[in-house]
Design an enzyme around this catalytic site. Structure first.
Site, PDB file in Angstrom:
ATOM      1  N   ARG A  82       0.841  -1.206   0.000  1.00 57.18           N
ATOM      2  CA  ARG A  82       0.000   0.000   0.000  1.00 57.18           C
ATOM      3  C   ARG A  82       0.875   1.254   0.000  1.00 57.18           C
ATOM      4  O   ARG A  82       0.547   2.250  -0.645  1.00 57.18           O
ATOM      5  CB  ARG A  82      -0.942  -0.028   1.206  1.00 57.18           C
ATOM      6  CG  ARG A  82      -2.013   1.040   1.138  1.00 57.18           C
ATOM      7  CD  ARG A  82      -3.113   0.801   2.151  1.00 57.18           C
ATOM      8  NE  ARG A  82      -2.620   0.890   3.526  1.00 57.18           N
ATOM      9  CZ  ARG A  82      -3.345   0.569   4.589  1.00 57.18           C
ATOM     10  NH1 ARG A  82      -4.595   0.151   4.444  1.00 57.18           N
ATOM     11  NH2 ARG A  82      -2.838   0.685   5.803  1.00 57.18           N
ATOM     12  N   LYS A 185      -2.691   6.328   1.636  1.00 60.60           N
ATOM     13  CA  LYS A 185      -2.570   6.886   2.985  1.00 60.60           C
ATOM     14  C   LYS A 185      -1.731   8.164   2.962  1.00 60.60           C
ATOM     15  O   LYS A 185      -0.683   8.264   3.622  1.00 60.60           O
ATOM     16  CB  LYS A 185      -1.968   5.826   3.916  1.00 60.60           C
ATOM     17  CG  LYS A 185      -2.764   5.678   5.207  1.00 60.60           C
ATOM     18  CD  LYS A 185      -2.424   4.397   5.912  1.00 60.60           C
ATOM     19  CE  LYS A 185      -2.501   4.538   7.415  1.00 60.60           C
ATOM     20  NZ  LYS A 185      -3.713   5.143   7.928  1.00 60.60           N
ATOM     21  N   GLU A 221     -16.171   6.269   4.467  1.00 60.92           N
ATOM     22  CA  GLU A 221     -15.551   5.653   5.646  1.00 60.92           C
ATOM     23  C   GLU A 221     -15.500   6.678   6.771  1.00 60.92           C
ATOM     24  O   GLU A 221     -16.015   7.784   6.627  1.00 60.92           O
ATOM     25  CB  GLU A 221     -14.155   5.126   5.302  1.00 60.92           C
ATOM     26  CG  GLU A 221     -13.198   6.170   4.762  1.00 60.92           C
ATOM     27  CD  GLU A 221     -11.815   5.606   4.457  1.00 60.92           C
ATOM     28  OE1 GLU A 221     -11.454   4.529   4.960  1.00 60.92           O
ATOM     29  OE2 GLU A 221     -11.077   6.274   3.723  1.00 60.92           O
TER      30      GLU A 221
HETATM   31  N1  PLP Z   1      -9.416   4.235   6.536  1.00 64.18           N
HETATM   32  C1  PLP Z   1      -8.592   5.210   6.956  1.00 64.18           C
HETATM   33  C2  PLP Z   1      -8.870   6.593   6.535  1.00 64.18           C
HETATM   34  C3  PLP Z   1      -7.509   4.888   7.773  1.00 64.18           C
HETATM   35  O1  PLP Z   1      -6.693   5.842   8.224  1.00 64.18           O
HETATM   36  C4  PLP Z   1      -7.298   3.550   8.160  1.00 64.18           C
HETATM   37  C5  PLP Z   1      -6.151   3.198   8.990  1.00 64.18           C
HETATM   38  O2  PLP Z   1      -5.134   2.784   8.530  1.00 64.18           O
HETATM   39  C6  PLP Z   1      -8.180   2.576   7.698  1.00 64.18           C
HETATM   40  C7  PLP Z   1      -9.225   2.948   6.885  1.00 64.18           C
HETATM   41  C8  PLP Z   1      -7.991   1.149   8.063  1.00 64.18           C
HETATM   42  O3  PLP Z   1      -6.968   0.553   7.336  1.00 64.18           O
HETATM   43  P1  PLP Z   1      -6.162  -0.669   7.942  1.00 64.18           P
HETATM   44  O4  PLP Z   1      -7.154  -1.703   8.281  1.00 64.18           O
HETATM   45  O5  PLP Z   1      -5.259  -1.097   6.847  1.00 64.18           O
HETATM   46  O6  PLP Z   1      -5.447  -0.159   9.123  1.00 64.18           O
HETATM   47  C1  COI Z   2      -4.331   2.984  11.597  1.00 61.00           C
HETATM   48  O1  COI Z   2      -5.336   2.367  11.899  1.00 61.00           O
HETATM   49  O2  COI Z   2      -3.219   2.455  11.533  1.00 61.00           O
HETATM   50  C2  COI Z   2      -4.388   4.388  11.270  1.00 61.00           C
HETATM   51  O3  COI Z   2      -3.487   4.838  10.650  1.00 61.00           O
HETATM   52  C3  COI Z   2      -5.547   5.145  11.715  1.00 61.00           C
HETATM   53  C4  COI Z   2      -5.250   6.457  12.376  1.00 61.00           C
HETATM   54  C5  COI Z   2      -4.527   6.366  13.664  1.00 61.00           C
HETATM   55  C6  COI Z   2      -4.705   7.468  11.431  1.00 61.00           C
END
Ligand code: PLP
Ligand code: COI
Length: 341
Positions: A82, A185, A221
């Site tokens: 990612r 991200k 989201e």
């Molecule tokens: N959506 C956003 C905007 C996020 O910052 C995160 C955190 O990383 C997620 C979704 C969830 O992603 P993940 O499950 O890969 O942590």
């Molecule tokens: C995560 O879940 O790792 C995130 O980055 C979410 C947040 C703390 C920005």
């Protein structure tokens, strides 16, 4: 190993200083050697592209201690990929997956005394980040990059007395645009949403639900997680999660989309109209930091849909399976755990 003297059971989701972090620098077309550091500070040129033009992306992943005493990372290659996708979109140099993995492993190993004990239920959160660190005045990609990883022990993202969180649908702010960078991200996505989240929190909510930027009609989201709702009725419960170009591809949600059918639930990965919140029997906010935060209520245009003060049965089942795999209580049948030796 002597564990750090912390109150593991009441850790917040916040920064606890740890012993070491690592950085790598990309200069003249290649990544330099690993620098193991003790300082939490960086020195940057004032004209670094990260500071002015937003060439900055980050990742978040967790290390867990399993019941049998192993230390494991959850799907770290997915985070590496990612970051690579994000770097491509922002014209940045990304660390190769092997370097990303090495950095995460090293930071966990060097800070092992900060990895929370299995019984605590807490985790060691790793924050890899990539920034344009070269000094450039015109709007163009940096000629130097810095990739770093630090880690810190963390407790729950949504902390409070309640077992479920309160969300508010936001119709004033769009987090990301359809042809923009909402699916990666990028640091700027978080700055863009801060005013919506801060305003919801000032009104007593835990976070917001953003809607799509084209029609302000479909659920995207929350500020830090993906979202799902559960539809029940005839047949098996359905795990419904939005599909959209402006959502971050959550590794947690991607995992739940695999686990849900294995647990006997149907899966619907499709655009979700905001009005559907009235039909859900449960809802959840999912991500690395939040894990699965059960949603107790959603407010939209002054109307509140309530799911309750306790997590529902589908949410509980998903939570037990996901965290069971992460903590070595349930077989890791998909090879999601990466052991650190
Ligand atoms: N959506 C956003 C905007 C996020 O910052 C995160 C955190 O990383 C997620 C979704 C969830 O992603 P993940 O499950 O890969 O942590
Ligand atoms: C995560 O879940 O790792 C995130 O980055 C979410 C947040 C703390 C920005």
């Amino acid at each position: 190993m002597d564990r750090a003297p912390l109150d593991w059971k009441s850790l917040p989701f916040g920064l606890t200083p740890t012993d070491f972090n690592v950085v790598y620098r990309w200069r003249e077309g290649q990544w330099g050697p690993k620098e193991v550091r003790t300082s939490f500070d960086l020195t940057l040129p004032m004209a670094a592209t990260a500071l002015h033009y937003g060439q900055a992306i980050f990742e978040g992943l967790k290390a867990f201690e399993t019941r049998d005493g192993r230390t494991v990372l959850f799907r770290p290659r997915d985070n590496a990929e990612r970051m690579l996708r994000g770097a491509k979109k922002l014209l940045m140099e990304a660390p190769p997956a092997e370097l990303f993995l090495e950095a995460c492993e090293e930071v966990t190993r060097l800070n092992r005394r900060f990895v929370p004990p299995f019984e605590s239920g807490a985790a060691f959160y790793l924050r890899p980040f990539l920034i344009g660190s070269g000094a450039v005045l015109g709007v163009k990609p940096s000629n130097e990059y810095l990739f770093g990883v630090f880690g810190t022990p963390v407790g729950p993202y949504f902390k409070g007395d309640k077992k479920t969180i309160r969300l508010r649908v936001d119709e004033e702010v769009h987090r990301a645009a359809p042809l923009g960078v909402g699916d990666v991200k990028a640091a700027g996505n978080y700055a863009a949403g801060m005013r919506a989240v801060a305003s919801a929190q000032a009104d007593g909510f835990d976070n917001v639900i953003y809607l799509d930027a084209r029609e302000t009609r479909f659920i995207d989201e929350t500020g830090a997680t993906n979202f799902y709702g559960v539809l029940t009725g005839d047949g098996r419960p359905r795990y419904v999660t939005p599909k959209s170009r402006t959502i971050l591809e959550s590794i947690t949600n991607k995992s739940l989309l695999v686990l849900a059918p294995e647990l006997g639930f149907e899966v619907e990965h499709r655009p979700v109209e905001v009005s559907e919140i009235r039909r859900f029997s449960e809802a959840g906010a999912v991500g690395t930091a939040a894990v699965i935060a059960p949603v107790g209520s959603i407010s939209w245009r002054g109307e509140t849909t309530t799911y309750g003060s306790e997590p529902g049965p589908v949410t509980l089942r998903l939570y037990d399976e996901l965290t069971g795999i992460q903590r070595g209580l349930v077989p890791d049948r998909h090879n999601w755990l990466h052991e650190i030796r």
